[in-house]
Design a protein around this motif. Structure first.
Motif, PDB file in Angstrom:
ATOM      1  N   SER A 115      12.703   1.044  -0.111  1.00 36.43           N
ATOM      2  CA  SER A 115      11.977   2.289   0.075  1.00 36.43           C
ATOM      3  C   SER A 115      12.952   3.404   0.441  1.00 36.43           C
ATOM      4  N   TYR A 140       9.041   6.508  -1.639  1.00 37.91           N
ATOM      5  CA  TYR A 140       9.014   5.840  -2.941  1.00 37.91           C
ATOM      6  C   TYR A 140       9.460   4.405  -2.705  1.00 37.91           C
ATOM      7  N   HIS A 147       6.610  -0.683  -8.284  1.00 36.16           N
ATOM      8  CA  HIS A 147       7.053   0.595  -7.705  1.00 36.16           C
ATOM      9  C   HIS A 147       5.815   1.382  -7.334  1.00 36.16           C
ATOM     10  N   THR A 149       4.346   5.040  -4.625  1.00 39.07           N
ATOM     11  CA  THR A 149       4.631   6.115  -3.680  1.00 39.07           C
ATOM     12  C   THR A 149       3.591   6.075  -2.559  1.00 39.07           C
TER      13      THR A 149
END
Length: 157
Positions: A115, A140, A147, A149
């Motif tokens: 991260s 992120y 992946h 956010t």
């Protein structure tokens, strides 16, 4: 019933099944903090091990797991020239990496997760003793086949 016949998976658990579990374990943390007026740096290394065991549980979900992880996390907070609420506005930068070990390794389709994040922190201690700091960090996260956010909101009392 059709799904159970085609996949040979016991679906009886979904009809009044039950799962009870307990865990026993803990974490060991090495923490290095460097707090100065012009910059704050915090670095943590954490090892976690939690043994989980089911009890009084439907047959389909009986089991145990050895949940282990090793993580490093770092945050830097740097004052900006901007003041809000009679205190400094700080820029925040974060880095983190976790290696999943034991039964966690590969359980979610990846072995590690990293991260990177950035945001800001408002020091409100001069005007509001209850919420002395408010921090918003945009992150992120990424790893093998994954992946995403996130936005984190934190307060200090």
């Amino acid at each position: 019933m059709v799904l159970q016949n085609r996949t040979w998976v016991d679906m009886q658990f979904l009809n009044r099944g039950r799962m009870h579990s307990y865990g026993l374990g803990g974490s060991v943390i090495l923490d290095d903090e460097n707090y100065q007026p012009d910059q704050e740096i915090d670095v943590e290394l954490r090892y976690t091990n939690i043994a989980i065991q089911t009890f009084d549980t439907s047959t389909a979900v009986q089991g145990s797991a050895d949940s282990q992880s090793l993580a490093i996390w770092a945050r830097s907070r740097v004052p900006t020239p901007i003041s809000l609420f009679d205190g400094p506005l700080r820029a925040v930068f974060e880095l983190a990496h976790t290696e999943f070990l034991g039964d966690l390794r590969g359980a979610l389709g990846f072995n590690s997760l990293s991260s990177v994040g950035t945001g800001f922190e408002i020091d409100r201690s001069a005007s509001d003793p209850i919420f002395s700091r408010v921090r918003i960090v945009f992150r992120y996260q990424f790893g093998q086949n994954v992946h995403g956010t996130s936005i984190g909101l934190a307060t200090s009392f």
